[in-house]
Design an enzyme around this catalytic site. Sequence first.
Site, mmCIF file in Angstrom:
data_model
loop_
_atom_site.group_PDB
_atom_site.id
_atom_site.type_symbol
_atom_site.label_atom_id
_atom_site.label_comp_id
_atom_site.label_asym_id
_atom_site.label_seq_id
_atom_site.Cartn_x
_atom_site.Cartn_y
_atom_site.Cartn_z
ATOM 1 N N THR A 243 0.824 -1.218 0.000
ATOM 2 C CA THR A 243 0.000 0.000 0.000
ATOM 3 C C THR A 243 0.853 1.261 0.000
ATOM 4 O OG1 THR A 243 -1.820 -1.144 1.041
ATOM 5 C CG2 THR A 243 -1.749 1.208 1.394
ATOM 6 N N THR B 72 1.538 -4.145 4.304
ATOM 7 C CA THR B 72 1.333 -4.394 5.733
ATOM 8 C C THR B 72 0.758 -5.780 6.015
ATOM 9 O OG1 THR B 72 -0.868 -3.402 5.721
ATOM 10 C CG2 THR B 72 0.982 -1.934 6.226
#
Length: 325
Positions: free
Chosen positions: A13, A95
């Site tokens: 991300t 993540t």
Amino acid sequence: MLSKVAFIGTGGTIASLGKDQFDLLDYNAGNKRVDATSLIEHIGIQGKIAEIIPINFREIDSTALTNEDWAELAEVCSGLMDDPELAGIVIGHGTASLEETAWVLSLVLEAKKPVILTGSMRPLSGISTDAHANLAAAVRVASTPGLSGVLVVVNDEIHSPRSVTKTHTLRLGAFQSPWTGPIGYVDGPLVRMSRADKAPQPVFSYELLRELPRVDITYSHIGADGTAARAFAAAGARGIVSAGFGPGMGTPTETAILQDLIRAGLTVVQSSRTGSGSVVDSAQHKRLEIIAGGDIGPHKARILLALCLARGDNRDDIERLFLSL
Ligand code: ASP
């Protein structure tokens, strides 16, 4: 003079571009991720806190990483470790699996310099993205003199790869070390370590990552009957990590099947689905020949067990290692 920090981009991300700045959830749909070089340009951090050497490694979602990727990443880090001009390394990472990569690197790298993993919960292109702040904090920690080892830096907190975990699907403060807390903080330009990391003792050769045997995780719940464990064994698993109920146990049926698998030569580690706390080496575990996983959670125990099996450790060696970590 500014210190030099290598920035290895793997995607995630932190490197993702959504369709516009309000696209905070479904940005993966466009599959648009920038490489390390563009990420550094985008954030405008070059020459501000450190001189950054971008290394374009991957631009993928971290759920797509493989053992081979881990081996190659460890190889790149290990090569950089000997560069006398380099203060440290930052790895930009998705993540989803960041804590697994941090853990595996902590087991295979002689990290004489800081190796910092960071990511972001909001895409690079999103409003109030945490990409900029997290990269800046990670670079600050990587250029701090006297630090070494693999660390996770997110949300101005420094975490140990052993304890850190993603605790929320979406919120900015998702990365935490439950019950133990961060081991340091980044306050603006100040990097403060509040306690020493309990760094893992064993250093495995990263080459072992290219030959990891199959090790799977079973998840306990009322009614769990061990079908998953049997299926994993049939698929060639050499080890099973049981993410058991709180103290560290499965249902009686699951436990009976795990015992069958131990008799058939598999190694079983008992972990817990609680997300924190230790599975102690109880009399029951000893009797069942199930290895108590201590405070290493299931997905990290899976990596440790696979590395041990790849190295050729026997059951007692593996038990000793889990107990001493
Ligand atoms: N999908 C992302 C990943 O690559 C999630 C993230 O980075 O936050 O793991």
